[in-house]
Write a protein that holds these residues in place. Structure first.
Motif, PDB file in Angstrom:
ATOM      1  N   PRO A 166       0.394  -0.993  -0.173  1.00  0.00           N
ATOM      2  CA  PRO A 166       0.129   0.194   0.042  1.00  0.00           C
ATOM      3  C   PRO A 166       0.959   1.589   0.383  1.00  0.00           C
ATOM      4  N   ALA A 167       0.082   2.642  -0.011  1.00  0.00           N
ATOM      5  CA  ALA A 167       1.015   3.742  -0.225  1.00  0.00           C
ATOM      6  C   ALA A 167       1.545   3.515   1.477  1.00  0.00           C
ATOM      7  N   GLY A 168       2.771   4.531   0.717  1.00  0.00           N
ATOM      8  CA  GLY A 168       3.811   4.694   2.089  1.00  0.00           C
ATOM      9  C   GLY A 168       5.080   3.172   2.077  1.00  0.00           C
ATOM     10  N   SER A 169       4.830   2.480   1.563  1.00  0.00           N
ATOM     11  CA  SER A 169       5.632   0.938   1.965  1.00  0.00           C
ATOM     12  C   SER A 169       6.660   1.106   0.484  1.00  0.00           C
ATOM     13  N   TYR A 170       7.540   0.390   0.810  1.00  0.00           N
ATOM     14  CA  TYR A 170       9.375   0.769  -0.098  1.00  0.00           C
ATOM     15  C   TYR A 170       9.720  -0.508  -0.691  1.00  0.00           C
ATOM     16  N   TRP A 171      10.525   0.021  -1.828  1.00  0.00           N
ATOM     17  CA  TRP A 171      10.131  -1.959  -2.382  1.00  0.00           C
ATOM     18  C   TRP A 171      12.138  -1.671  -2.834  1.00  0.00           C
ATOM     19  N   GLN A 172      12.572  -2.335  -3.408  1.00  0.00           N
ATOM     20  CA  GLN A 172      14.136  -2.270  -3.760  1.00  0.00           C
ATOM     21  C   GLN A 172      14.180  -3.303  -5.387  1.00  0.00           C
ATOM     22  N   GLN A 173      14.622  -3.100  -6.392  1.00  0.00           N
ATOM     23  CA  GLN A 173      14.629  -4.042  -7.727  1.00  0.00           C
ATOM     24  C   GLN A 173      16.304  -3.633  -7.710  1.00  0.00           C
ATOM     25  N   PRO A 174      17.141  -5.157  -7.245  1.00  0.00           N
ATOM     26  CA  PRO A 174      18.587  -5.610  -7.988  1.00  0.00           C
ATOM     27  C   PRO A 174      18.289  -5.469  -9.592  1.00  0.00           C
ATOM     28  N   ALA A 175      19.318  -4.677  -9.879  1.00  0.00           N
ATOM     29  CA  ALA A 175      19.780  -5.068 -11.786  1.00  0.00           C
ATOM     30  C   ALA A 175      19.604  -6.656 -11.973  1.00  0.00           C
ATOM     31  N   GLY A 176      19.337  -6.979 -13.509  1.00  0.00           N
ATOM     32  CA  GLY A 176      19.389  -8.189 -13.996  1.00  0.00           C
ATOM     33  C   GLY A 176      18.674  -9.081 -13.103  1.00  0.00           C
ATOM     34  N   GLU A 177      18.044  -8.576 -11.866  1.00  0.00           N
ATOM     35  CA  GLU A 177      16.957  -9.544 -11.145  1.00  0.00           C
ATOM     36  C   GLU A 177      15.378  -9.856 -11.916  1.00  0.00           C
ATOM     37  N   ALA A 178      15.497 -10.766 -12.220  1.00  0.00           N
ATOM     38  CA  ALA A 178      13.984 -10.961 -13.009  1.00  0.00           C
ATOM     39  C   ALA A 178      12.818 -10.492 -11.852  1.00  0.00           C
ATOM     40  N   HIS A 179      11.207 -10.003 -12.473  1.00  0.00           N
ATOM     41  CA  HIS A 179      10.562  -9.788 -11.284  1.00  0.00           C
ATOM     42  C   HIS A 179       8.987  -9.730 -12.566  1.00  0.00           C
ATOM     43  N   ILE A 180       8.343  -9.508 -12.480  1.00  0.00           N
ATOM     44  CA  ILE A 180       7.538  -9.050 -12.490  1.00  0.00           C
ATOM     45  C   ILE A 180       6.711  -7.831 -11.572  1.00  0.00           C
ATOM     46  N   THR A 181       5.593  -6.816 -12.195  1.00  0.00           N
ATOM     47  CA  THR A 181       5.149  -5.936 -11.697  1.00  0.00           C
ATOM     48  C   THR A 181       3.299  -5.655 -11.902  1.00  0.00           C
ATOM     49  N   ALA A 182       2.927  -5.301 -11.104  1.00  0.00           N
ATOM     50  CA  ALA A 182       1.827  -5.253 -10.952  1.00  0.00           C
ATOM     51  C   ALA A 182       1.275  -4.165  -9.659  1.00  0.00           C
ATOM     52  N   ALA A 183      -0.022  -3.717 -10.536  1.00  0.00           N
ATOM     53  CA  ALA A 183      -1.387  -2.607  -9.457  1.00  0.00           C
ATOM     54  C   ALA A 183      -2.650  -3.425  -9.367  1.00  0.00           C
ATOM     55  N   ASP A 184      -3.157  -3.065  -8.524  1.00  0.00           N
ATOM     56  CA  ASP A 184      -4.282  -3.931  -8.518  1.00  0.00           C
ATOM     57  C   ASP A 184      -5.445  -2.484  -7.608  1.00  0.00           C
ATOM     58  N   ASP A 185      -5.051  -1.357  -7.644  1.00  0.00           N
ATOM     59  CA  ASP A 185      -6.007  -0.365  -6.910  1.00  0.00           C
ATOM     60  C   ASP A 185      -6.218   0.184  -8.617  1.00  0.00           C
ATOM     61  N   ASN A 186      -7.642   1.389  -8.012  1.00  0.00           N
ATOM     62  CA  ASN A 186      -8.505   2.421  -9.489  1.00  0.00           C
ATOM     63  C   ASN A 186      -7.425   3.703 -10.259  1.00  0.00           C
ATOM     64  N   GLU A 187      -6.478   3.396  -8.926  1.00  0.00           N
ATOM     65  CA  GLU A 187      -4.850   4.783  -9.353  1.00  0.00           C
ATOM     66  C   GLU A 187      -3.759   3.884  -8.242  1.00  0.00           C
ATOM     67  N   ASN A 188      -2.944   3.830  -9.058  1.00  0.00           N
ATOM     68  CA  ASN A 188      -1.669   3.568  -8.374  1.00  0.00           C
ATOM     69  C   ASN A 188      -0.256   4.158  -9.260  1.00  0.00           C
ATOM     70  N   MET A 189       0.591   4.912  -8.121  1.00  0.00           N
ATOM     71  CA  MET A 189       1.220   5.278  -8.303  1.00  0.00           C
ATOM     72  C   MET A 189       2.835   5.438  -7.417  1.00  0.00           C
ATOM     73  N   ALA A 190       3.701   5.973  -7.727  1.00  0.00           N
ATOM     74  CA  ALA A 190       4.691   5.203  -7.543  1.00  0.00           C
ATOM     75  C   ALA A 190       5.783   6.574  -7.238  1.00  0.00           C
ATOM     76  N   PHE A 191       6.849   6.824  -6.578  1.00  0.00           N
ATOM     77  CA  PHE A 191       8.022   7.314  -7.482  1.00  0.00           C
ATOM     78  C   PHE A 191       9.393   6.384  -7.298  1.00  0.00           C
ATOM     79  N   LEU A 192       9.913   6.180  -8.203  1.00  0.00           N
ATOM     80  CA  LEU A 192      11.323   5.916  -8.187  1.00  0.00           C
ATOM     81  C   LEU A 192      12.503   6.221  -8.547  1.00  0.00           C
ATOM     82  N   ASP A 193      13.623   5.955  -8.378  1.00  0.00           N
ATOM     83  CA  ASP A 193      14.810   6.226  -7.891  1.00  0.00           C
ATOM     84  C   ASP A 193      15.601   5.976  -8.108  1.00  0.00           C
ATOM     85  N   ILE A 194      16.951   6.352  -9.233  1.00  0.00           N
ATOM     86  CA  ILE A 194      18.086   5.364  -9.761  1.00  0.00           C
ATOM     87  C   ILE A 194      19.483   6.219  -9.805  1.00  0.00           C
TER      88      ILE A 194
END
Length: 278
Positions: free
Chosen positions: A111-139
């Motif tokens: 939910p809003a306020g949560s945090y995640w880190q996705q390492p380079a090269g790591e296989a994954h999927i990204t999904a969304a499940d609400d009417n409006e979904n937004m994230a901030f990404l930092d590289i």
């Protein structure tokens, strides 16, 4: 034969080193503000058009080899195919519910306020499940690319998913750079507090906060994750209303004058220290 083996090992070592995420940012931030209604929006993957999530620029250019901060909007029901990225990114959920994990993993909706880190090269999927979904990404480097899982590699970093309810918040009793009477809390996310090393924290300001944030580092960037602040760099300057997901950057030794009407959470990425005072 030995020379051939040594050369091969040197190439592997170089490739591994280059895959590591930078721990410093040579760029010097400036005093700047991007309000939520002035964010420049486009497509995260222009070749896919409206089938791609939307991307909004806050700082930097994610298509170049430089640090960048940007917003991503996902439609309800969005689910990417398995893929990798060429660089590591960190994300904070601003709105809705997001999942980021191995394609076979059970959905862990953040939910809003949560945090995640996705390492380079790591296989994954990204999904969304609400009417409006937004994230901030930092590289910390770029360009930000989406690549097939056939190009997966291990850069030594590991994925992280932290639900907002698992955040550990500290106050002035635990840290020195927050005024005791401010009732400000902070949660450390990533990085190092060694000199000149990049780090990121969430800063939670109570409703009715009136104070200052002084930047003591060459690089300081803040994103409004929830709530909103009035902001100005000096009392002579017109106040800006920065509601989520607005952004402001500050040059070294600059002071931001801030007030809140409701509880507000800021994501602060810096190359050194900052101070919060009343």
């Amino acid at each position: 034969m030995k020379k051939t083996i040594l050369l091969a090992l040197a190439i592997i070592a170089t490739a591994y080193t280059s895959a590591q995420t930078p721990t410093t940012d040579p760029a010097k931030s400036v005093n700047e503000v991007v309000t939520a209604d002035n964010v420049e929006w486009g497509w995260l993957n222009p070749l896919r058009g409206d089938k791609s999530p939307a991307a909004g620029k806050l700082w930097g250019d994610r298509t170049k080899n430089e640090p960048a901060g940007f917003l991503v909007k996902f439609k309800k029901g969005f689910s990417s195919p398995p893929h990798i990225h060429n660089i590591t990114y960190r994300g904070v959920v601003i709105q809705g519910l997001l999942h980021n994990d191995d394609e076979k993993a059970e959905k862990q909706w953040l939910p809003a306020g949560s945090y995640w880190q996705q390492p380079a090269g790591e296989a994954h999927i990204t999904a969304a499940d609400d009417n409006e979904n937004m994230a901030f990404l930092d590289i910390q480097e770029g360009p930000y690319l989406v690549q097939p899982t056939s190009e997966a590699f291990d850069n030594g970093e590991r994925p992280i998913n932290v639900d907002k309810t698992n955040m550990v918040w500290l106050n002035a009793n635990d840290i020195e750079w927050v005024s005791a009477k401010s009732n400000v809390e902070t949660a450390f996310l990533w990085g190092s507090h060694e000199k000149n090393q990049l780090r990121a924290t969430l800063l939670r300001l109570p409703a009715g906060f009136r104070g200052k944030i002084k930047n003591l580092s060459p690089n300081f960037r803040a994103v409004v994750i929830s709530g909103g602040i009035t902001h100005q760099f000096s009392k002579k300057e017109t106040k800006s209303q920065l509601d989520a997901p607005s952004y402001f950057g500050a040059e070294e030794n600059a002071t931001s004058i801030i007030s809140t009407a409701k509880e507000t959470v800021l994501y602060i990425r810096s190359n050194g220290d900052f101070e919060v005072t009343m």
